[in-house]
Every structure is written in C-alpha cells, then in structure tokens.
Design an enzyme around this catalytic site. Structure first.
Site, PDB file in Angstrom:
ATOM      1  N   ALA A  39     -78.966  68.986 -12.498  1.00  0.00           N
ATOM      2  CA  ALA A  39     -80.457  69.006 -12.403  1.00  0.00           C
ATOM      3  C   ALA A  39     -80.962  70.711 -11.832  1.00  0.00           C
ATOM      4  CB  ALA A  39     -80.899  68.294 -11.229  1.00  0.00           C
ATOM      5  N   THR A  40     -79.895  71.547 -12.120  1.00  0.00           N
ATOM      6  CA  THR A  40     -80.007  72.948 -11.672  1.00  0.00           C
ATOM      7  C   THR A  40     -80.853  73.792 -12.922  1.00  0.00           C
ATOM      8  OG1 THR A  40     -77.850  73.674 -12.564  1.00  0.00           O
ATOM      9  CG2 THR A  40     -78.043  72.985 -10.208  1.00  0.00           C
ATOM     10  N   VAL A  91     -68.621  67.578 -11.897  1.00  0.00           N
ATOM     11  CA  VAL A  91     -68.444  66.133 -12.161  1.00  0.00           C
ATOM     12  C   VAL A  91     -67.133  65.819 -12.544  1.00  0.00           C
ATOM     13  CG1 VAL A  91     -70.859  65.815 -13.063  1.00  0.00           C
ATOM     14  CG2 VAL A  91     -69.451  66.760 -14.707  1.00  0.00           C
ATOM     15  N   TYR A 109     -67.297  69.909 -29.392  1.00  0.00           N
ATOM     16  CA  TYR A 109     -68.416  69.650 -28.688  1.00  0.00           C
ATOM     17  C   TYR A 109     -68.961  68.357 -29.149  1.00  0.00           C
ATOM     18  CZ  TYR A 109     -73.396  69.446 -27.299  1.00  0.00           C
ATOM     19  OH  TYR A 109     -74.349  69.144 -26.697  1.00  0.00           O
ATOM     20  N   GLY A 153     -82.302  67.355 -30.388  1.00  0.00           N
ATOM     21  CA  GLY A 153     -81.876  68.436 -31.188  1.00  0.00           C
ATOM     22  C   GLY A 153     -81.799  69.874 -30.537  1.00  0.00           C
ATOM     23  N   LEU A 154     -82.143  70.960 -31.167  1.00  0.00           N
ATOM     24  CA  LEU A 154     -82.055  72.314 -30.394  1.00  0.00           C
ATOM     25  C   LEU A 154     -83.159  72.265 -29.373  1.00  0.00           C
ATOM     26  CD1 LEU A 154     -81.627  73.921 -33.816  1.00  0.00           C
ATOM     27  CD2 LEU A 154     -79.983  74.230 -31.979  1.00  0.00           C
ATOM     28  N   THR A 202     -82.752  76.414 -23.591  1.00  0.00           N
ATOM     29  CA  THR A 202     -82.145  76.002 -22.065  1.00  0.00           C
ATOM     30  C   THR A 202     -81.141  77.047 -21.852  1.00  0.00           C
ATOM     31  OG1 THR A 202     -80.375  74.519 -22.827  1.00  0.00           O
ATOM     32  CG2 THR A 202     -82.442  73.656 -22.246  1.00  0.00           C
TER      33      THR A 202
HETATM   34  P1  NDP Z   1     -78.071  73.877 -19.228  1.00  0.00           P
HETATM   35  O1  NDP Z   1     -77.109  74.573 -19.579  1.00  0.00           O
HETATM   36  O2  NDP Z   1     -79.614  74.369 -19.078  1.00  0.00           O
HETATM   37  O3  NDP Z   1     -77.851  72.592 -18.004  1.00  0.00           O
HETATM   38  C1  NDP Z   1     -76.812  72.089 -17.973  1.00  0.00           C
HETATM   39  C2  NDP Z   1     -76.567  71.464 -16.488  1.00  0.00           C
HETATM   40  O4  NDP Z   1     -75.383  70.631 -16.530  1.00  0.00           O
HETATM   41  C3  NDP Z   1     -76.767  72.393 -15.540  1.00  0.00           C
HETATM   42  O5  NDP Z   1     -77.725  71.843 -14.424  1.00  0.00           O
HETATM   43  C4  NDP Z   1     -75.502  72.319 -14.875  1.00  0.00           C
HETATM   44  O6  NDP Z   1     -75.278  72.675 -13.494  1.00  0.00           O
HETATM   45  C5  NDP Z   1     -74.965  70.912 -15.422  1.00  0.00           C
HETATM   46  N1  NDP Z   1     -73.170  71.014 -15.366  1.00  0.00           N
HETATM   47  C6  NDP Z   1     -72.718  71.808 -16.288  1.00  0.00           C
HETATM   48  N2  NDP Z   1     -71.257  71.730 -16.028  1.00  0.00           N
HETATM   49  C7  NDP Z   1     -71.176  70.809 -14.837  1.00  0.00           C
HETATM   50  C8  NDP Z   1     -70.079  70.264 -14.162  1.00  0.00           C
HETATM   51  N3  NDP Z   1     -68.860  70.533 -14.491  1.00  0.00           N
HETATM   52  N4  NDP Z   1     -70.425  69.765 -13.102  1.00  0.00           N
HETATM   53  C9  NDP Z   1     -71.694  69.617 -12.678  1.00  0.00           C
HETATM   54  N5  NDP Z   1     -72.848  69.677 -13.282  1.00  0.00           N
HETATM   55  C10 NDP Z   1     -72.429  70.600 -14.505  1.00  0.00           C
HETATM   56  O7  NDP Z   1     -78.092  72.860 -20.656  1.00  0.00           O
HETATM   57  P2  NDP Z   1     -79.179  71.762 -20.767  1.00  0.00           P
HETATM   58  O8  NDP Z   1     -80.172  71.341 -20.182  1.00  0.00           O
HETATM   59  O9  NDP Z   1     -79.769  71.951 -22.481  1.00  0.00           O
HETATM   60  O10 NDP Z   1     -78.051  70.476 -21.163  1.00  0.00           O
HETATM   61  C11 NDP Z   1     -78.137  69.396 -20.461  1.00  0.00           C
HETATM   62  C12 NDP Z   1     -77.764  68.235 -21.361  1.00  0.00           C
HETATM   63  O11 NDP Z   1     -78.225  68.271 -22.380  1.00  0.00           O
HETATM   64  C13 NDP Z   1     -76.149  68.370 -21.885  1.00  0.00           C
HETATM   65  O12 NDP Z   1     -75.538  67.206 -21.570  1.00  0.00           O
HETATM   66  C14 NDP Z   1     -76.243  68.861 -23.150  1.00  0.00           C
HETATM   67  O13 NDP Z   1     -75.121  68.672 -23.891  1.00  0.00           O
HETATM   68  C15 NDP Z   1     -77.263  68.136 -23.766  1.00  0.00           C
HETATM   69  N6  NDP Z   1     -78.185  68.636 -24.905  1.00  0.00           N
HETATM   70  C16 NDP Z   1     -78.704  69.973 -24.964  1.00  0.00           C
HETATM   71  C17 NDP Z   1     -79.096  70.474 -26.166  1.00  0.00           C
HETATM   72  C18 NDP Z   1     -79.750  71.725 -26.162  1.00  0.00           C
HETATM   73  O14 NDP Z   1     -80.063  72.332 -27.388  1.00  0.00           O
HETATM   74  N7  NDP Z   1     -80.159  72.511 -25.091  1.00  0.00           N
HETATM   75  C19 NDP Z   1     -79.422  69.335 -27.289  1.00  0.00           C
HETATM   76  C20 NDP Z   1     -78.927  68.309 -27.180  1.00  0.00           C
HETATM   77  C21 NDP Z   1     -78.290  67.898 -25.953  1.00  0.00           C
HETATM   78  P3  NDP Z   1     -74.371  73.691 -12.560  1.00  0.00           P
HETATM   79  O15 NDP Z   1     -74.155  74.886 -13.656  1.00  0.00           O
HETATM   80  O16 NDP Z   1     -75.302  74.249 -11.442  1.00  0.00           O
HETATM   81  O17 NDP Z   1     -73.260  72.614 -12.326  1.00  0.00           O
HETATM   82  C1  8X3 Z   2     -77.075  70.589 -28.545  1.00  0.00           C
HETATM   83  C2  8X3 Z   2     -77.591  70.856 -29.793  1.00  0.00           C
HETATM   84  O1  8X3 Z   2     -77.198  71.379 -32.358  1.00  0.00           O
HETATM   85  O2  8X3 Z   2     -76.708  73.098 -30.338  1.00  0.00           O
HETATM   86  O3  8X3 Z   2     -76.480  69.528 -28.255  1.00  0.00           O
HETATM   87  O4  8X3 Z   2     -75.213  70.923 -30.703  1.00  0.00           O
HETATM   88  S1  8X3 Z   2     -76.548  71.620 -30.841  1.00  0.00           S
END
Ligand code: NDP
Ligand code: 8X3
Length: 250
Positions: free
Chosen positions: A10-11, A59, A151, A182-183, A186
């Site tokens: 959630a950060t 986690v 990944y 998708g993309l 963030t």
């Molecule tokens: P961000 O990097 O912006 O956010 C990732 C979040 O996950 C942060 O809040 C981080 O918090 C937390 N996190 C990472 N590692 C840990 C850990 N070891 N323990 C606890 N918390 C953790 O990325 P997104 O918001 O993009 O990603 C969120 C989800 O969406 C992910 O599962 C990602 O795979 C998925 N996703 C993202 C896409 C994209 O294009 N951005 C597309 C598809 C899916 P902190 O570092 O404070 O622990």
């Molecule tokens: C994040 C989307 O295409 O960068 O899951 O893998 S991609």
C-alpha cells in the site's frame, strides 16, 4: 456495516491508489508495506476519510506475516476484503543471464508472500462464511514476453493460485478473483531496473499507460458488486496496448 480491507503493497502505485479510493468509499483500512514512514504519511492523509491501521513487514518473512496478521489490532481484526497486491519485477534479462537473487526475490515476494498472507487471513474468512480476496496478477501471468521469464512465471503462478483458491473456497462464501493489469506507470519499472530512473521512464514514453488510479477503479468495481456476483478474472490494458509486446508508440 463498515467493511475492512487489508491491502499489501500500500506504500506505492496500485496499492496506494486502491487504499485512497477505498478510504473515500468509507472502507476501513489495514495498510501493509515495508516503508514505515510512507505508511504513516498515507495513513495520516486517509484518516480524514476512514479508520486506518498500518503494519510494517516484509511479505517474505513468514513468521512476521503470521504473527501480525493473526493478531490484528482490535477493531481491525475482521478482514472483509484482502487485496494481495505486494509484488514487483526484479531485472529484465534473458534466462541465461538472469540473477539468482532476482529470481529468488520475485518468487519469494510475488508467489510465496501472497501465499503467506492468504494463509493467515483465509481461516477468519472461512469462520465468518464471507470475505473477498483479490489477487493482483498481470498480463505477464497470461503470456510470456522475451526476458520476462521468471517474472512471468511468478505471475502465471498467481493466476494458478487464484484459480486454485476459487476452486477450494467454493461453498465457503468467500469470493476469489484476479485483476490482471497491463502496463501501469508506478514505481514498478524503477524497481525492475534497480533505480535506473531514465530506463524506467522510457518504458512509459510515447503512449498513454494506465495510471494506478485506473486499476484502483477496476478493483473497486470488483469489490462493490452485489453479493452473488464474483469478478473471477479480469484483464485491463491501456488503449495503446494489445499484448505484452505490441504497444502502439506511433
Ligand atoms: P510499485 O513498485 O509502485 O508498488 C509495489 C508495492 O509492493 C509497494 O507498496 C511495495 O512496498 C510492495 N512490496 C514490494 N516488495 C515487498 C515485500 N517484500 N514485502 C512487502 N511489500 C512489498 O508497483 P505496482 O503498484 O505497479 O505493483 C503492484 C502490483 O501490481 C504488483 O504485484 C505488480 O506485479 C502488479 N502489476 C504491476 C503492473 C505495472 O505495470 N506497474 C502491471 C501488472 C501487474 P514497500 O517497498 O514499501 O515494501
Ligand atoms: C507488469 C506488466 O508487462 O511490465 O506486470 O510485465 S509488464
């Protein structure tokens, strides 16, 4: 009655945007992540709208996950909605050049971390005969792209776990579904490219990617359906994206 949602990751990004939208819709929040200062700042902001608790843990640390999530603070101890969102990519290398540390990080966080959190929360949902679990997958969990190998494997695992959870929890009153973006712009690519911000920014140039708020809207849609409706599996991409490798940048 007011619902309580627990959101991992959630950060930042999708998790943070989801927390903001849930707060504005009067859902109590348990916000999780490793960066405590950020969690505090987000909690202070969202406390204007709803009640917020924060939990700082990795986690990957199964003992902390169990200890914290099976002893939730009073008033936040019934989780109605679990958003399994914490995750990231680490590296973008051909399999023959990949780093074992990166592989460990992706499988430990995206797959095993999601399982540890779910294992701690599912029993109370079963006892209450209700609950809603949203697993954040990815288009990378639906297809494999060059250099995405591990990944993509981690997100294919999330897809399989999402299906498995839905099968095994059928009849318990718990909804299980995945949202597969998708993309999305963030911190995702900054983490993937180890804080190389120039390289990270290039991923989202010359087209309009999804914003985290777009994904939050879809998550909120899923959790606000009538009791008999479960969004089992939903993929969301921006207009310019057709697949992991086909993105219109003209
Ligand atoms: P961000 O990097 O912006 O956010 C990732 C979040 O996950 C942060 O809040 C981080 O918090 C937390 N996190 C990472 N590692 C840990 C850990 N070891 N323990 C606890 N918390 C953790 O990325 P997104 O918001 O993009 O990603 C969120 C989800 O969406 C992910 O599962 C990602 O795979 C998925 N996703 C993202 C896409 C994209 O294009 N951005 C597309 C598809 C899916 P902190 O570092 O404070 O622990
Ligand atoms: C994040 C989307 O295409 O960068 O899951 O893998 S991609």
């Amino acid at each position: 009655m007011k619902k309580t949602a627990l959101i991992t990751g959630a950060t930042s990004g999708i998790g943070r945007a989801t927390a903001t939208l849930f707060a504005k819709n009067n859902i109590n929040l348990v916000l999780c992540g490793r960066r405590q200062e950020r969690l505090k700042a987000i909690a202070a902001e969202l406390s204007k709208h709803t009640e917020v608790q924060t939990l700082t843990f990795d986690v990957r640390d199964k003992d902390s996950v169990k200890a914290l999530l099976t002893n939730l603070p009073k008033g936040f101890d019934t989780i109605d909605i679990l958003i399994n969102n914490a995750g990231n990519a680490h590296g973008l290398d051909a399999i023959q050049n990949g780093s074992i540390d990166d592989w460990d990080a992706m499988l430990d966080i995206n797959v095993k971390g999601l399982l540890y959190v779910s294992k701690a929360i599912i029993p109370q949902m079963i006892a209450n005969s209700s609950g809603h679990i949203i697993n954040i997958g990815s288009t990378a969990g639906k297809e494999v792209y060059p250099n995405g190998n591990v990944y993509c494997a981690s997100k294919h695992a999330v897809d399989a776990i999402n299906q498995g959870m839905r099968l095994d929890l059928n009849g318990t009153g718990i909804k299980v579904g995945s949202i597969n973006p998708g993309l999305v712009e963030t911190e995702f690519s900054k983490v993937r490219f180890k804080q190389d911000t120039d390289r990270a920014q290039k991923v989202y140039q010359n087209f309009t990617p999804l914003k985290p708020e777009d994904v939050a809207d879809v998550i909120y849609f899923a959790i606000s359906r009538p009791p008999h409706v479960n969004i089992a599996d939903l993929t969301v991409m921006c207009l310019d994206q057709a697949s992991s490798t086909i993105v219109n940048k003209s």
